[in-house]
Scaffold this active site. Structure first.
Site, PDB file in Angstrom:
ATOM      1  N   HIS A 122       9.035  25.799  61.693  1.00 16.93           N
ATOM      2  CA  HIS A 122       9.010  27.179  62.199  1.00 16.93           C
ATOM      3  C   HIS A 122       7.544  27.614  62.219  1.00 16.93           C
ATOM      4  O   HIS A 122       6.762  27.159  61.381  1.00 16.93           O
ATOM      5  CB  HIS A 122       9.798  28.032  61.201  1.00 16.93           C
ATOM      6  CG  HIS A 122      10.059  29.431  61.621  1.00 16.93           C
ATOM      7  ND1 HIS A 122       9.118  30.425  61.487  1.00 16.93           N
ATOM      8  CD2 HIS A 122      11.144  30.016  62.172  1.00 16.93           C
ATOM      9  CE1 HIS A 122       9.647  31.570  61.921  1.00 16.93           C
ATOM     10  NE2 HIS A 122      10.858  31.341  62.344  1.00 16.93           N
ATOM     11  N   ASP A 199      10.311  24.588  52.866  1.00 14.23           N
ATOM     12  CA  ASP A 199      10.777  25.838  53.461  1.00 14.23           C
ATOM     13  C   ASP A 199      12.294  25.750  53.573  1.00 14.23           C
ATOM     14  O   ASP A 199      12.827  25.030  54.406  1.00 14.23           O
ATOM     15  CB  ASP A 199      10.107  25.985  54.837  1.00 14.23           C
ATOM     16  CG  ASP A 199      10.693  27.122  55.663  1.00 14.23           C
ATOM     17  OD1 ASP A 199      11.678  27.742  55.217  1.00 14.23           O
ATOM     18  OD2 ASP A 199      10.158  27.381  56.753  1.00 14.23           O
ATOM     19  N   GLN A 202      16.426  27.894  56.166  1.00 13.70           N
ATOM     20  CA  GLN A 202      17.659  27.557  56.885  1.00 13.70           C
ATOM     21  C   GLN A 202      18.641  26.766  56.038  1.00 13.70           C
ATOM     22  O   GLN A 202      19.733  26.458  56.502  1.00 13.70           O
ATOM     23  CB  GLN A 202      17.319  26.732  58.136  1.00 13.70           C
ATOM     24  CG  GLN A 202      16.635  27.517  59.222  1.00 13.70           C
ATOM     25  CD  GLN A 202      17.511  28.614  59.777  1.00 13.70           C
ATOM     26  OE1 GLN A 202      18.731  28.542  59.731  1.00 13.70           O
ATOM     27  NE2 GLN A 202      16.890  29.656  60.281  1.00 13.70           N
ATOM     28  N   LYS A 225      19.130  35.378  55.038  1.00 12.37           N
ATOM     29  CA  LYS A 225      19.895  34.295  55.663  1.00 12.37           C
ATOM     30  C   LYS A 225      20.996  33.797  54.738  1.00 12.37           C
ATOM     31  O   LYS A 225      21.709  32.859  55.045  1.00 12.37           O
ATOM     32  CB  LYS A 225      18.957  33.149  56.036  1.00 12.37           C
ATOM     33  CG  LYS A 225      17.892  33.586  57.066  1.00 12.37           C
ATOM     34  CD  LYS A 225      17.183  32.425  57.693  1.00 12.37           C
ATOM     35  CE  LYS A 225      15.844  32.809  58.268  1.00 12.37           C
ATOM     36  NZ  LYS A 225      15.880  33.031  59.715  1.00 12.37           N
ATOM     37  N   CYS A 363      10.857  30.177  67.646  1.00 11.93           N
ATOM     38  CA  CYS A 363       9.649  30.114  66.817  1.00 11.93           C
ATOM     39  C   CYS A 363       9.316  28.685  66.440  1.00 11.93           C
ATOM     40  O   CYS A 363       8.820  28.420  65.338  1.00 11.93           O
ATOM     41  CB  CYS A 363       9.783  30.945  65.538  1.00 11.93           C
ATOM     42  SG  CYS A 363       9.894  32.678  65.869  1.00 11.93           S
TER      43      CYS A 363
HETATM   44  C1  LIG Z   1      12.779  27.425  58.978  1.00  9.31           C
HETATM   45  C2  LIG Z   1      12.326  28.841  58.867  1.00  9.31           C
HETATM   46  N1  LIG Z   1      11.188  29.136  58.212  1.00  9.31           N
HETATM   47  C3  LIG Z   1      10.750  30.385  58.082  1.00  9.31           C
HETATM   48  C4  LIG Z   1      11.422  31.458  58.630  1.00  9.31           C
HETATM   49  C5  LIG Z   1      10.876  32.831  58.472  1.00  9.31           C
HETATM   50  O1  LIG Z   1      11.721  33.568  57.640  1.00  9.31           O
HETATM   51  P1  LIG Z   1      11.428  35.123  57.383  1.00  9.31           P
HETATM   52  O2  LIG Z   1      11.300  35.728  58.734  1.00  9.31           O
HETATM   53  O3  LIG Z   1      12.636  35.597  56.649  1.00  9.31           O
HETATM   54  O4  LIG Z   1      10.174  35.225  56.596  1.00  9.31           O
HETATM   55  C6  LIG Z   1      12.608  31.218  59.323  1.00  9.31           C
HETATM   56  C7  LIG Z   1      13.339  32.335  59.946  1.00  9.31           C
HETATM   57  O5  LIG Z   1      13.808  32.290  61.056  1.00  9.31           O
HETATM   58  C8  LIG Z   1      13.062  29.883  59.458  1.00  9.31           C
HETATM   59  O6  LIG Z   1      14.181  29.611  60.131  1.00  9.31           O
END
Ligand SMILES: Cc1ncc(COP(=O)(O)O)c(C=O)c1O
Lengths: 405, 143
Positions: A122, A199, A202, A225, A363
């Site tokens: 992401h 991270d 997900q 999430k 993203c």
């Molecule tokens: C794999 C991953 N990393 C990071 C994020 C960013 O999360 P947040 O917007 O809650 O900080 C997301 C959110 O869509 C994600 O799917």
């Protein structure tokens, strides 16, 4: 306990509503999950009954609020099997958590050091590291992926070296649903003394990582999430690493002693928790974890797999439809396109039929570049979704296809 | 005599009022999308891409007899339909009239949702870009 989806659906008030005249079919769970009534109630309860600033007041209300907030930290620690409560830092979410680590390491890394990310991150897990590399002169390397959407671990072996200081990989790809072999990735990094940040944005609503068993150095995720509220998440870090990481923001809460000459920082976790935190959010996060645990992550996972298989089978019956991310190990996410039709057009039409999916690059532009596509339609399922909803979704996709071709 | 922007808007509102439901509206838009005055391939460059769209939108403007002629394209067909409607209203008009025009008709033909920022389909960006071209040409004409 048998999995009763109809009973579970009653817990989520939003599932009763209509969108554009149709019952809502919410398949954008990878963007954010819906919230059960108990989570919503916990926020109201906090503000109605024991709202006070925490960690500061000697009065009873403040102590009550502090206790419940700290209990939430304890719940997170237990849920993910961290060793200590103070290894759980409350943050505003995954992005914030990543930035704390990236910013800290920008004072530790040196020119010539190497950091590794995966090809399926992401943007939240790319940009902070690029900034880190720009600042320090460290070099960013990428673990490539294959057509199926799996990381090429053999390539990872070749880019790992004693120059590698940090590795960042998502546990589950948000655009493809691929579950990455993080245990192996961590083990290999540790052979070179590199630290690993996973991270888990997900992952945590579908699988249950065990931080100690994984021996992971940093693990980050967002509450929203996992049936929790927006604006709260956590950074897990091994205490010896968090102790050497410089603080991210200055302010109240994070100090031990302040004179104009020098400030000594507070102990973990407060060193990283400057300012008044999202108190109700943290508390509600704890409630969300209780909620998920009561259903059972394993039960959730196996039910979602059923949904995934059912939807995959049905979608593939549609001519010209291609799924991106076809590895064996994946969560209930299906990214796809229909030949000759823009994902945006499909998303617009199915929305008219009450079906919420995500369209675009999610993203994760490097993934789209890899497949040479502008984006995908992404349907992501949660344990409160049903096969009947999948049928409605499939009909909506067919209708969109008919209108658009 | 060229139709004014207002009368074209009235005409479009009339056309759309004949539809009973969203599906007919969208089918009509998809149809309109096929009639967009297409941007020539040589102008289909990154310079002419409008930022802020989930689908790609190229827009080109040229001044002919004091009027702006727009050509465009998109890789998404619904977006193309929206462009077709916008160009029908704003192409072949004088810069000053384009600048003065309001865009309330978008709401009246039931496309309000495309004005929302989350749509990221760039209707807002498209209108802004049309007006920016008008502003540029108006300034050019004055000097
Ligand atoms: C794999 C991953 N990393 C990071 C994020 C960013 O999360 P947040 O917007 O809650 O900080 C997301 C959110 O869509 C994600 O799917």
């Amino acid at each position: 306990m048998s999995f009763d989806v109809q009973k579970i659906r009653q817990d989520f008030p939003i599932l009763q509503r209509k969108v554009n005249g149709y019952p809502l079919v919410y398949f954008d769970n990878a963007a954010t999950s819906q919230k059960p009534q108990v989570v919503i109630d916990s926020i109201v309860d906090y503000y109605s009954n024991y709202n006070a600033n925490i960690h500061r007041g000697v009065h009873s209300l403040s102590q009550e609020a502090t206790d419940v907030y700290e209990l939430a930290r304890e719940k997170i620690k237990q849920h993910f099997n961290a060793k200590h409560n103070h290894e759980i830092i409350f943050t505003s979410g995954t992005t914030h958590s990543i930035n704390i680590v990236a910013s800290g390491y920008s004072e530790i890394l040196q020119k010539g050091d190497e950091v590794i990310v995966s090809a399926m991150e992401h943007h939240s897990n790319i940009v902070p590291w690029q900034m880190l590399c720009e600042k320090t002169g460290a070099v960013l390397k990428v673990i490539p992926m294959n057509e199926e959407g799996n990381l090429l671990v053999s390539d990872y072996d070749t880019i790992l070296s004693s120059a590698t200081k940090l590795v960042f990989v998502n546990h589950v790809s948000n655009a493809l649903g691929t579950i990455n072999p993080i245990k192996e990735i961590i083990e290999k990094a540790h052979q070179y003394g590199a630290k690993v940040l996973i991270d888990g944005a997900q992952a945590c609503s579908h699988i249950l990582p065990d931080f100690q068993d994984l021996d992971v150095d940093f693990y980050v995720a967002s509450a929203h999430k996992m049936c929790g509220p927006t604006g709260v998440g956590f950074l897990y870090g091994k205490s010896e690493l968090l102790n050497i990481l410089p603080p991210y923001q200055g302010g109240g809460e994070m100090i031990k002693e302040v004179t104009f000459k020098k400030t000594t920082y507070a102990e973990l976790p407060h060193k990283f928790e400057a300012g008044t935190p999202n108190i109700s959010g943290g508390i509600a996060f704890g409630v969300a974890l209780d909620y998920l645990s009561a259903i059972g992550i394993d039960a959730i996972n196996s039910y979602e797999n059923e949904l995934l298989n059912y939807a995959t089978e049905k979608l593939l019956e549609i001519e010209g439809l291609k799924i991106y991310g076809t590895g064996k190990e994946k969560t209930a996410v299906i990214s796809f396109n229909i030949e000759g039709i823009h994902p945006y057009d499909i998303g617009t039409i199915v929305d008219k039929l009450g079906v919420a999916v995500r369209t675009g690059h999610h993203c994760a532009q490097p993934i789209m570049e890899f497949y040479k596509i502008p984006g995908t339609v992404r349907a992501s399922f949660a344990f409160y979704n049903t096969k009947k909803e999948i049928d409605i979704f499939i009909e909506a996709i067919k209708k969109a296809k008919m209108m658009l071709s | 005599m060229m139709m004014t922007i207002e009368s074209i808007q009235e005409e479009i509102i009339d056309e759309f009022s004949m539809f009973d439901d969203w599906m007919q509206r969208y089918e009509y838009m998809i149809d309109l999308g096929k009639s967009v005055p297409l941007i020539s391939n040589s102008n289909k460059t990154d310079d002419h891409l409008i930022k802020g769209c989930q689908s790609k939108v190229w827009l080109h403007a040229a001044l002919e007899d004091g009027k702006i002629v727009f050509t465009a394209d998109s890789d998404a067909i619904i977006t193309k339909g929206i462009i077709a409607i916008l160009l029908r209203v704003f192409s072949n008009q004088k810069p000053e009239n384009i600048l003065a025009a309001n865009t309330n008709f978008v709401d009246e033909i039931g496309l309000k949702e495309h004005l929302s920022l989350t749509r990221a389909n760039g209707l807002v960006s498209m209108i802004k870009q049309l007006k920016l071209y008008a502003l540029a040409y108006e300034t050019q004409l004055k000097n």
